[in-house]
Every structure is written in C-alpha cells, then in structure tokens.
Design a protein around this motif. Sequence first.
Motif, mmCIF file in Angstrom:
data_model
loop_
_atom_site.group_PDB
_atom_site.id
_atom_site.type_symbol
_atom_site.label_atom_id
_atom_site.label_comp_id
_atom_site.label_asym_id
_atom_site.label_seq_id
_atom_site.Cartn_x
_atom_site.Cartn_y
_atom_site.Cartn_z
ATOM 1 N N GLN A 356 0.822 -1.133 -0.010
ATOM 2 C CA GLN A 356 -0.141 -0.100 -0.018
ATOM 3 C C GLN A 356 0.962 1.300 -0.086
ATOM 4 O O GLN A 356 0.660 2.377 -0.870
ATOM 5 N N LEU A 357 1.821 1.399 0.933
ATOM 6 C CA LEU A 357 2.759 2.290 0.929
ATOM 7 C C LEU A 357 3.545 2.748 -0.141
ATOM 8 O O LEU A 357 3.610 3.853 -0.959
ATOM 9 N N ARG A 368 -3.168 7.656 -0.141
ATOM 10 C CA ARG A 368 -4.303 8.232 -1.047
ATOM 11 C C ARG A 368 -5.394 7.131 -1.196
ATOM 12 O O ARG A 368 -5.047 6.095 -1.072
ATOM 13 N N SER A 369 -6.381 7.383 -1.939
ATOM 14 C CA SER A 369 -7.473 6.597 -2.253
ATOM 15 C C SER A 369 -7.105 5.755 -3.397
ATOM 16 O O SER A 369 -6.149 6.000 -4.173
ATOM 17 N N MET A 370 -7.539 4.625 -3.498
ATOM 18 C CA MET A 370 -7.291 3.663 -4.616
ATOM 19 C C MET A 370 -8.228 3.945 -5.763
ATOM 20 O O MET A 370 -9.245 4.143 -5.578
ATOM 21 N N THR A 371 -7.696 3.509 -6.875
ATOM 22 C CA THR A 371 -8.757 3.437 -8.223
ATOM 23 C C THR A 371 -9.154 1.753 -8.419
ATOM 24 O O THR A 371 -8.085 1.108 -7.997
ATOM 25 N N LYS A 376 -6.765 -3.744 -8.969
ATOM 26 C CA LYS A 376 -6.695 -4.901 -9.709
ATOM 27 C C LYS A 376 -4.957 -5.074 -9.900
ATOM 28 O O LYS A 376 -4.696 -6.503 -10.095
ATOM 29 N N ALA A 377 -4.291 -4.270 -9.740
ATOM 30 C CA ALA A 377 -2.876 -4.480 -10.201
ATOM 31 C C ALA A 377 -1.962 -4.782 -9.166
ATOM 32 O O ALA A 377 -0.892 -4.751 -9.283
ATOM 33 N N LEU A 378 -2.408 -4.932 -7.787
ATOM 34 C CA LEU A 378 -1.909 -5.419 -6.493
ATOM 35 C C LEU A 378 -1.449 -6.805 -6.593
ATOM 36 O O LEU A 378 -2.318 -7.602 -6.055
ATOM 37 N N ARG A 520 -4.557 -0.657 6.207
ATOM 38 C CA ARG A 520 -4.053 0.606 6.244
ATOM 39 C C ARG A 520 -4.057 1.257 7.684
ATOM 40 O O ARG A 520 -3.186 2.052 8.209
ATOM 41 N N ASN A 521 -5.228 0.976 8.359
ATOM 42 C CA ASN A 521 -5.594 1.522 9.648
ATOM 43 C C ASN A 521 -4.895 0.988 10.850
ATOM 44 O O ASN A 521 -4.990 1.681 11.753
ATOM 45 N N MET A 522 -4.923 -0.298 10.644
ATOM 46 C CA MET A 522 -4.483 -1.253 11.896
ATOM 47 C C MET A 522 -3.759 -2.357 11.740
ATOM 48 O O MET A 522 -3.624 -3.057 10.703
#
Length: 555
Positions: A356-357, A368-371, A376-378, A520-522
């Motif tokens: 994510q980072l 930031r938010s994802m598209t 799909k590309a992760l 992302r949060n925890m």
Amino acid sequence: MSFAPHLNGTLPFKDVWSAYFADANAYFPQSNSRLALILLVNAPVIAIVLNALWQVVAPRKATDPPVIFHWLPIIGSAISYGNDPLNFFFSAREKYGDVFTFILLGRKVTVALGPKGNNFVLGGKSTVLNAEDAYTHLTTPVFGKDVVYDVPNEVFMEQKRFVKVGLSSENFRAYVGMIEDEVQEFLTHDPSFSVFQANDVNEWGEFDVQKVLQEITILTASRTLQGKEVRAGMDKSFSELYNDLDGGFTPINFLFPNLPLPSYRRRDKAHAKMSAFYVDIIKQRRAKGNHGEPDMIEALMQQTYRNGEPLKEHQIAHMMIALLMAGQHTSSASGSWTLLHLAANPEVADALYQEQLKNFSNPDGTLRSMTYEELKALPLMDAIIRETLRMHPPIHSIMRYVRDDVVVPPSLSAPSEDKTYVVPKGHYVLASPAVSQTDPRVWKEPLKWDPYRWSDPEGVAAQAFATYADEHGEKVDYGFGAVSKGTESPYQPFGAGKHRCIGEQFAYLQLGTIVATIIRNMELRIDGVPEHNYHTMITMPKTPRTIRYRRRKFD
C-alpha cells in the motif's frame, strides 16, 4: 390353566390355539402390552440391524456406484458429512475411489471428486443434472418467486445477463471510493473499535471478525450495488428483516423446507416486507424519472427479455434480495478468513501494508485512495485473496438433481476395475471444489496458507488459475455472455460452468478494498486461525474468532 377343556374333543383342533391364547390373556392380561413395549424399546436396534443386513445382502447393479456403509437408516451418513464434509470425502475416497454414493436423510447423493468430478457435475447438461430441482425449495422462499431457481434454466441465464449489465467497469470505478468511505466510517464510529477511535497507537483492542465483516459487507454492498435508497434505509428495522430472512437460509431449510416453525413464518413475513420495500423504490424512481444511478436497481429497470417483455417490478425486487443475501454471506465469510490469516501471519500483513505504501503514498506519508485499476494491479493483495478462497471456498458442496440416468465418464468410474458407473434418475450428484482445492495429490502443503505460491508462474496455483480464468482460451456463452467454463480446474472458488457466480469480479473489488482499508489503519494479531464451522450454509470460522488490533502509527 389346563389344556383339558380344549383337548377333550369339545373344540375343533383348529380352535385350540386361539382358545389357549384367550386363556393366556385372561391369566396374563398385560403380556401383549409388555410384548409391544419390548418391541417399541428395541425398535431402533431392530431397524439398525435390518438396515445393516440389507446393505450386505441386497442385490445391486454392477453399474451402481459403491454406497458408503451406514448404520442408521434414513439418516445415513448425514452426521459424518455434516460435521466435517472434507474429512468425510477424503476418507471415503481412500476406500471407494473418486465416485461413491452416500445417504443423506433419505436422499441418495452420488459424489464425484477431483477436477474430473467437478467437470462431470458442473459441466453436465442442465436437462439431466439440474440445479433448479436441487435448490429451489431453499432459495425460492428467501429470494422470491420468478427468479433464480424458480424459473426455467434459460430464463435464469437471461436474468444473469441482466445482472452482468450492472457489474460494469464504469460502476466498479465508482464503487472503490464508496467502499473505502464506508469502511473508514465504520472504524471511526462502531463500538467494536473504541481503541481505534481513541487514536491510541499503544493500546490493543479486540473485535469479533465475523460480526464486524457481516456488518461491513452489507453496508458496502448496500452503498454500491443496492443503491442509495437501500443504504439510507439501513436502520434497525431493516436489520431485523434481514436477520429474519437470513434465518430461512440454513441447512435445516435445505433439508426440510416447510416445517411449521416460528423461524419459517418470520422468514416469509420478512420476505414480503423486503420485497415491498424494493418495489416501492422502483415505483418512486419511475415516478420521478430518476436515472443514471450506478447501482443494480437502475441496471435491472432498463432490461428486457429476448421476447421483448420487461422485467416486472417484483422480479427486480427479488433479484435484489438474491444479490443481497448471496453476496453478503460469501463476502463476509471470505473477508473474515482473510483477516484471520493476516492476523495469524503478521509478516504477510506487513508486506501487504508495504504494498500500500509503495503504490499509494502521498508526499506527507499518508495514503491516498485507490482506483479500480490500481486495486486490480496489486499482486500480493490478489494472491492473498486467491489463497484464502482456495483454502476457504464459501460453499464446500454443490449439488444437482439427476433427472435421467447418467453415465459417469470411464476415467472417473473405476478405471482399474474396468467398470462404468451409471447414476440413476432420482439421485443427487455432488461436486466439491473444496476437495480439489486442498487435495495433496494436486497442491504442495495444501492446508498451509501460503499466498506466495501464486507468484510462481509455472507453479500449480498459477496453472490452476489459468485453467479457471482461461482469458485467452475458448469461451462459452450460456446466455449471459461468453465466459470460461473453468469446470476442469482444481481451483473453482466461485463455482464453474453455467452457474458460475457472475459476481466474482465485484467480490474481488469488495474484498480487496475492505482488506486494504483495514490494513492501512491497524495491525492485527491472533494466536491461531479457527477451524471451519460446517453447520452453516456458508463455511464460517468457529468461535472464538476474536482478533486483537492496534491503530497504526504514521510517521
């Protein structure tokens, strides 16, 4: 008591015994009652013995698949199957091979295991191996009339085409932000996350993962697929309706669809109220001329059958109920298992956070938010979801009703004995993708959760997925657009063939966004992943399923 009166010639010989028993009853008036009591007390034992003897001596056709020996008549193997179906299947395979029959509360169920067995059952002709006959008694009271398994197969395929229109990439692009907002809102306000809300990066809290995921998935589905009116109506009364309706979607309802129980009456009342709720939304939209909403109601309102007939309001309502019920169960189960494994494998969770980072960091270190395209590309996120679905497919058994005698392919029957089995009309056939997805003959360390197995392009996992997706191979159009059959793959998390779930892309989107937002949060921790609870329609984790969490510290 003397025989003399009966033997002195005053009575014909044929009446001697009847006269004797009359005298016996006079002297022992309770003997018949005692005999009846003895028979009644021993009736279960007698039934069990006779059932066992019948299985040994009864004639059977050479083409009949072998039947698993069972002591209890009618009940058959229901207890072993219901408690642990995978262990039941693997044990039976050792003794009988890939094809065998077992008794399930009076039903004769013929199992076909492995990729070839999946292909036989799920790739069979619907006129012979029929899904409607197998499931309509369960689904129709919950979903409603004139949709899904309450219509002929060709009509159901058209209805799937209508749903597919609403599952467009354009809509998916709008959904990612909606789902992320819903999850963030839930973490910020739900009592389960008081430690998170206190912004304490040192203190650990805990939450029941199944309870939380059930709430999150229904909120995110209502915000996206279901529409703004449904999301706005997510109050206590709607939750009560949903719970009452959900109470009619259990194994007992599958086996006994019409019992005179309070839960069945609550189910029926809830369906009527929820159906009226959706019909009212449809009527209001048509009256106001509202169009352009990126939800399923809008998509279905525009559809017509091939004969030119539009979808009726009650059909749209019932299809929306079906989407709500089926999607909520499967997504909440898959999301729960995913978070449980991430909590038990913090090194994988950290790698997911680092992904994510790497892809979504702002200059100030926030994310930031994802598209939709980015999600799909992760690669690691994709691998984690695939691996979780491999080990924990929501449905372990898929059945069809046999309308006519059907020949089992020779490669499945008993090739070593040169036999060909025939499944008789009136049986059920059963495929278990859960078996092929955890089969040690196919997978290395099949019971180990290892998302990195999907990163080897030449490995079993990648090859199985390629067969399932078959992006560049031959496609089949069952009436709702060309798709890969996928029936010969050992990996079938969303079923296969014409009844393959068309919502799988939305499921990936929903799961990926939910998991990404939570990670992302925890941070998450748990000592061990719970075992499967097979006593529910969708395979859920057993209790306790409490995950410890701590708010992430951002630099």
